[in-house]
Motif scaffolding. Structure first.
Motif, PDB file in Angstrom:
ATOM      1  N   SER A 208     -21.436  -1.879 -35.688  1.00  0.00           N
ATOM      2  CA  SER A 208     -22.470  -1.288 -35.733  1.00  0.00           C
ATOM      3  C   SER A 208     -23.077  -0.210 -34.312  1.00  0.00           C
ATOM      4  O   SER A 208     -23.091  -0.470 -33.340  1.00  0.00           O
ATOM      5  N   CYS A 209     -23.157   0.754 -34.680  1.00  0.00           N
ATOM      6  CA  CYS A 209     -23.498   1.832 -33.470  1.00  0.00           C
ATOM      7  C   CYS A 209     -25.023   2.568 -33.484  1.00  0.00           C
ATOM      8  O   CYS A 209     -25.503   3.009 -34.295  1.00  0.00           O
ATOM      9  N   ALA A 210     -26.424   1.697 -32.366  1.00  0.00           N
ATOM     10  CA  ALA A 210     -27.455   2.345 -32.035  1.00  0.00           C
ATOM     11  C   ALA A 210     -27.132   3.852 -31.868  1.00  0.00           C
ATOM     12  O   ALA A 210     -28.474   4.134 -32.976  1.00  0.00           O
ATOM     13  N   PHE A 211     -26.464   4.604 -31.436  1.00  0.00           N
ATOM     14  CA  PHE A 211     -26.805   5.954 -31.450  1.00  0.00           C
ATOM     15  C   PHE A 211     -25.983   6.373 -32.184  1.00  0.00           C
ATOM     16  O   PHE A 211     -26.470   7.869 -32.720  1.00  0.00           O
ATOM     17  N   SER A 212     -26.023   6.260 -33.606  1.00  0.00           N
ATOM     18  CA  SER A 212     -24.877   7.019 -34.759  1.00  0.00           C
ATOM     19  C   SER A 212     -25.528   7.148 -35.940  1.00  0.00           C
ATOM     20  O   SER A 212     -27.423   6.894 -35.647  1.00  0.00           O
ATOM     21  N   PRO A 213     -25.598   8.601 -36.237  1.00  0.00           N
ATOM     22  CA  PRO A 213     -27.731   8.934 -36.721  1.00  0.00           C
ATOM     23  C   PRO A 213     -27.309   8.398 -37.874  1.00  0.00           C
ATOM     24  O   PRO A 213     -28.468   7.191 -38.454  1.00  0.00           O
ATOM     25  N   ASP A 214     -26.776   7.488 -38.809  1.00  0.00           N
ATOM     26  CA  ASP A 214     -27.227   5.633 -39.564  1.00  0.00           C
ATOM     27  C   ASP A 214     -26.861   4.457 -39.172  1.00  0.00           C
ATOM     28  O   ASP A 214     -25.218   3.756 -38.873  1.00  0.00           O
ATOM     29  N   ALA A 215     -27.402   4.275 -38.241  1.00  0.00           N
ATOM     30  CA  ALA A 215     -27.114   2.906 -37.527  1.00  0.00           C
ATOM     31  C   ALA A 215     -27.009   1.462 -37.700  1.00  0.00           C
ATOM     32  O   ALA A 215     -26.753   0.490 -37.542  1.00  0.00           O
ATOM     33  N   THR A 216     -26.461   1.585 -39.434  1.00  0.00           N
ATOM     34  CA  THR A 216     -26.229   0.477 -40.095  1.00  0.00           C
ATOM     35  C   THR A 216     -25.050   0.311 -40.005  1.00  0.00           C
ATOM     36  O   THR A 216     -24.409   1.169 -39.641  1.00  0.00           O
ATOM     37  N   PRO A 217     -25.175  -0.740 -40.185  1.00  0.00           N
ATOM     38  CA  PRO A 217     -23.246  -1.800 -39.714  1.00  0.00           C
ATOM     39  C   PRO A 217     -22.541  -0.756 -40.670  1.00  0.00           C
ATOM     40  O   PRO A 217     -22.747  -0.973 -41.976  1.00  0.00           O
ATOM     41  N   THR A 218     -21.532  -0.731 -40.588  1.00  0.00           N
ATOM     42  CA  THR A 218     -20.345  -0.240 -41.708  1.00  0.00           C
ATOM     43  C   THR A 218     -18.371  -1.489 -40.937  1.00  0.00           C
ATOM     44  O   THR A 218     -18.555  -2.155 -40.847  1.00  0.00           O
ATOM     45  N   LEU A 219     -18.690  -1.806 -42.369  1.00  0.00           N
ATOM     46  CA  LEU A 219     -16.761  -2.304 -42.639  1.00  0.00           C
ATOM     47  C   LEU A 219     -15.847  -1.599 -41.322  1.00  0.00           C
ATOM     48  O   LEU A 219     -16.078  -0.658 -41.199  1.00  0.00           O
ATOM     49  N   ALA A 220     -15.042  -2.852 -40.732  1.00  0.00           N
ATOM     50  CA  ALA A 220     -14.325  -2.042 -40.045  1.00  0.00           C
ATOM     51  C   ALA A 220     -13.357  -1.454 -40.560  1.00  0.00           C
ATOM     52  O   ALA A 220     -12.717  -1.821 -42.085  1.00  0.00           O
ATOM     53  N   ASN A 221     -12.365  -0.245 -40.538  1.00  0.00           N
ATOM     54  CA  ASN A 221     -11.938   0.890 -40.851  1.00  0.00           C
ATOM     55  C   ASN A 221     -10.300   0.658 -41.076  1.00  0.00           C
ATOM     56  O   ASN A 221      -9.264   1.488 -40.992  1.00  0.00           O
ATOM     57  N   LYS A 222     -10.007  -0.325 -39.896  1.00  0.00           N
ATOM     58  CA  LYS A 222      -8.820  -0.530 -39.098  1.00  0.00           C
ATOM     59  C   LYS A 222      -8.179  -2.490 -39.113  1.00  0.00           C
ATOM     60  O   LYS A 222      -9.094  -3.204 -39.196  1.00  0.00           O
TER      61      LYS A 222
END
Length: 146
Positions: free
Chosen positions: A55-69
């Motif tokens: 979860s990155c607060a600075f991203s346009p969509d601050a919702t958490p995302t699943l790990a991609n690696k």
């Protein structure tokens, strides 16, 4: 009537299973309590942890995302750690639990440009949160591997 109930039950099951539930947003409410003494933190940190969410607060969509690696952080009892990304070691070095103003923190050495364990590290039950949001970084949630 039975057919309608069956269709309703199956629909509820299918739609509830497809809905993603992110643990990173509820980490601070962990029911087992965040560890607060150095020996317990050291003991609980030992083992392999699998990266699951970011979860990155600075991203346009601050919702958490699943790990991609496929990322695994391993903390050894001799106070060393390693981070594997897709089975390749990308960082390793010493770690220690240190007293801080707010209690205790895990100090990680030799991270370089690897950000998976940046910031403050909190352990609660089978979850580890590396929270670098204080310096505009991301929060990375890990689950203890079995």
């Amino acid at each position: 009537m039975k057919k309608t109930l069956l269709i309703f039950a199956v629909s509820c099951y299918l739609f509830s299973c497809s809905e993603e539930k992110f643990e990173i947003t509820s980490f601070r409410n962990c029911s087992t309590g965040v560890l607060t003494d150095s020996l317990t933190i050291h003991t609980q940190l030992i083992g392999a942890w699998t990266w699951t969410e970011i979860s990155c607060a600075f991203s346009p969509d601050a919702t958490p995302t699943l790990a991609n690696k496929d990322v695994t952080a391993t903390f050894n009892s001799n106070s060393t750690y390693s981070i594997l990304e897709n089975s390749i070691v990308i960082a390793s070095g010493p770690w220690q639990v240190q007293k801080s103003i707010d209690g205790y923190m895990v100090s990680i050495q030799n991270l370089g440009t690897v950000h998976y364990l940046g910031g403050g590290i909190l352990v609660c039950g089978n979850q580890l949160l590396a929270d670098d949001s204080a310096s505009d970084g991301c929060k990375h949630l890990f689950i203890k591997a079995k």
